[in-house]
Design a protein around this motif. Structure first.
Motif, PDB file in Angstrom:
ATOM      1  N   SER A  84       0.834  -1.201   0.000  1.00  0.00           N
ATOM      2  CA  SER A  84       0.000   0.000   0.000  1.00  0.00           C
ATOM      3  C   SER A  84       0.868   1.251   0.000  1.00  0.00           C
ATOM      4  O   SER A  84       0.615   2.204  -0.747  1.00  0.00           O
ATOM      5  CB  SER A  84      -0.921  -0.014   1.216  1.00  0.00           C
ATOM      6  OG  SER A  84      -1.704   1.156   1.271  1.00  0.00           O
ATOM      7  N   ARG A  87       2.753   1.935  -3.376  1.00  0.00           N
ATOM      8  CA  ARG A  87       1.943   2.509  -4.446  1.00  0.00           C
ATOM      9  C   ARG A  87       1.787   4.018  -4.316  1.00  0.00           C
ATOM     10  O   ARG A  87       1.317   4.677  -5.250  1.00  0.00           O
ATOM     11  CB  ARG A  87       0.584   1.812  -4.508  1.00  0.00           C
ATOM     12  CG  ARG A  87       0.715   0.371  -4.970  1.00  0.00           C
ATOM     13  CD  ARG A  87      -0.604  -0.343  -5.135  1.00  0.00           C
ATOM     14  NE  ARG A  87      -0.365  -1.693  -5.636  1.00  0.00           N
ATOM     15  CZ  ARG A  87      -0.196  -2.002  -6.919  1.00  0.00           C
ATOM     16  NH1 ARG A  87      -0.256  -1.044  -7.833  1.00  0.00           N
ATOM     17  NH2 ARG A  87       0.032  -3.240  -7.291  1.00  0.00           N
ATOM     18  N   GLU A 153      -4.658   0.691   8.645  1.00  0.00           N
ATOM     19  CA  GLU A 153      -4.338   0.183   7.308  1.00  0.00           C
ATOM     20  C   GLU A 153      -5.581  -0.441   6.690  1.00  0.00           C
ATOM     21  O   GLU A 153      -6.369  -1.091   7.374  1.00  0.00           O
ATOM     22  CB  GLU A 153      -3.240  -0.889   7.364  1.00  0.00           C
ATOM     23  CG  GLU A 153      -1.877  -0.410   7.813  1.00  0.00           C
ATOM     24  CD  GLU A 153      -1.117   0.343   6.740  1.00  0.00           C
ATOM     25  OE1 GLU A 153      -1.587   0.360   5.566  1.00  0.00           O
ATOM     26  OE2 GLU A 153      -0.066   0.915   7.062  1.00  0.00           O
ATOM     27  N   TYR A 155      -6.322  -2.352   2.697  1.00  0.00           N
ATOM     28  CA  TYR A 155      -5.696  -2.654   1.410  1.00  0.00           C
ATOM     29  C   TYR A 155      -6.471  -3.747   0.707  1.00  0.00           C
ATOM     30  O   TYR A 155      -6.945  -4.698   1.337  1.00  0.00           O
ATOM     31  CB  TYR A 155      -4.243  -3.110   1.620  1.00  0.00           C
ATOM     32  CG  TYR A 155      -3.527  -3.452   0.335  1.00  0.00           C
ATOM     33  CD1 TYR A 155      -3.109  -2.453  -0.536  1.00  0.00           C
ATOM     34  CD2 TYR A 155      -3.265  -4.778  -0.002  1.00  0.00           C
ATOM     35  CE1 TYR A 155      -2.450  -2.766  -1.723  1.00  0.00           C
ATOM     36  CE2 TYR A 155      -2.598  -5.095  -1.189  1.00  0.00           C
ATOM     37  CZ  TYR A 155      -2.192  -4.078  -2.039  1.00  0.00           C
ATOM     38  OH  TYR A 155      -1.547  -4.387  -3.204  1.00  0.00           O
TER      39      TYR A 155
END
Length: 227
Positions: A84, A87, A153, A155
């Motif tokens: 993540s 990117r 988080e 993803y």
């Protein structure tokens, strides 16, 4: 007053070769305009969402299984957290993600996965992990109320996006948060990310604060020092 205060502080920061400046402000033009006039731009958005009792749940995704993650899932959670972050190097975020930082991110959540106050889930299909979500208690501050949990988080593998996986993961996380006494959920995302900028408001997060940043030209002092 802000201009005068910043001018005094910034003079000392630049003398110490601190050329990257940050400020956190409440969301809205009234709070951000003075800083925009000083050369600050929006970098991060912090959003807040009310956590409510279970309502209508999103439809399941064919072949997908969600399970609670534990300490033994650190390799999977760490891999997806690092991916993540990786990117964010791309357009239009363009945030450097050094390999050393990505390596540290792979083990960052070891404590959280073993902490009962935190929670994580992994989505799998045909034996492959395709998504995850990770929560931890949030520290109250002027824009974050008590009884708030932070979405640390989230993803979903690019090949599996658009199927509703993130909504199912979030619904699972919200149900756990409510059952454990949390009434709000916070999240942060890069304001320049084409994916995040549309996704988080669409799933219910309302912007409550911004992180602004200003990067000064290194020709002022030579190579920039610390932040």
């Amino acid at each position: 007053m802000l201009r005068a205060l910043y001018a005094r502080v910034a003079q000392r920061l630049v003398a110490d070769r601190r050329l990257v400046h940050y400020v956190d402000v409440p969301a809205g033009d009234a709070a951000t305009t003075p800083w925009s006039d000083l050369g600050f731009g929006r970098e991060l958005v912090q959003g807040l969402m009310a956590v409510k009792a279970r309502g209508r749940q999103p439809r399941g995704v064919d072949g997908m299984v969600i399970r609670r993650a534990g300490p033994g899932d650190l390799p999977q959670v760490g891999r997806m957290a690092a991916e993540s972050a990786r990117r964010q190097r791309g357009t239009a975020t363009f945030q450097p993600q050094p390999e050393a930082a990505l390596a540290a991110l792979r083990v960052r959540y070891a404590g959280a996965l073993g902490d009962p106050r935190c929670a994580a889930w992994i989505a799998s299909r045909r034996g492959e992990e395709i998504g995850m979500v990770l929560l931890a208690p949030a520290e109250p501050d002027p824009v974050v109320p008590a009884s708030c949990v932070e979405l640390l988080e989230t993803y979903v593998e690019p090949a599996s996006r658009g199927e509703g996986i993130s909504r199912v993961l979030l619904a699972t996380a919200v149900a756990w948060a409510y059952d454990n006494g949390h009434r709000y959920m916070s999240a942060r995302w890069p304001s320049a990310s084409p994916l995040a900028a549309g996704h988080f408001p669409a799933i219910g997060f309302r912007p409550v604060a911004y992180r602004l940043s200003r990067v000064l030209d290194s020709r002022l002092t030579g190579q920039a020092g610390t932040f």
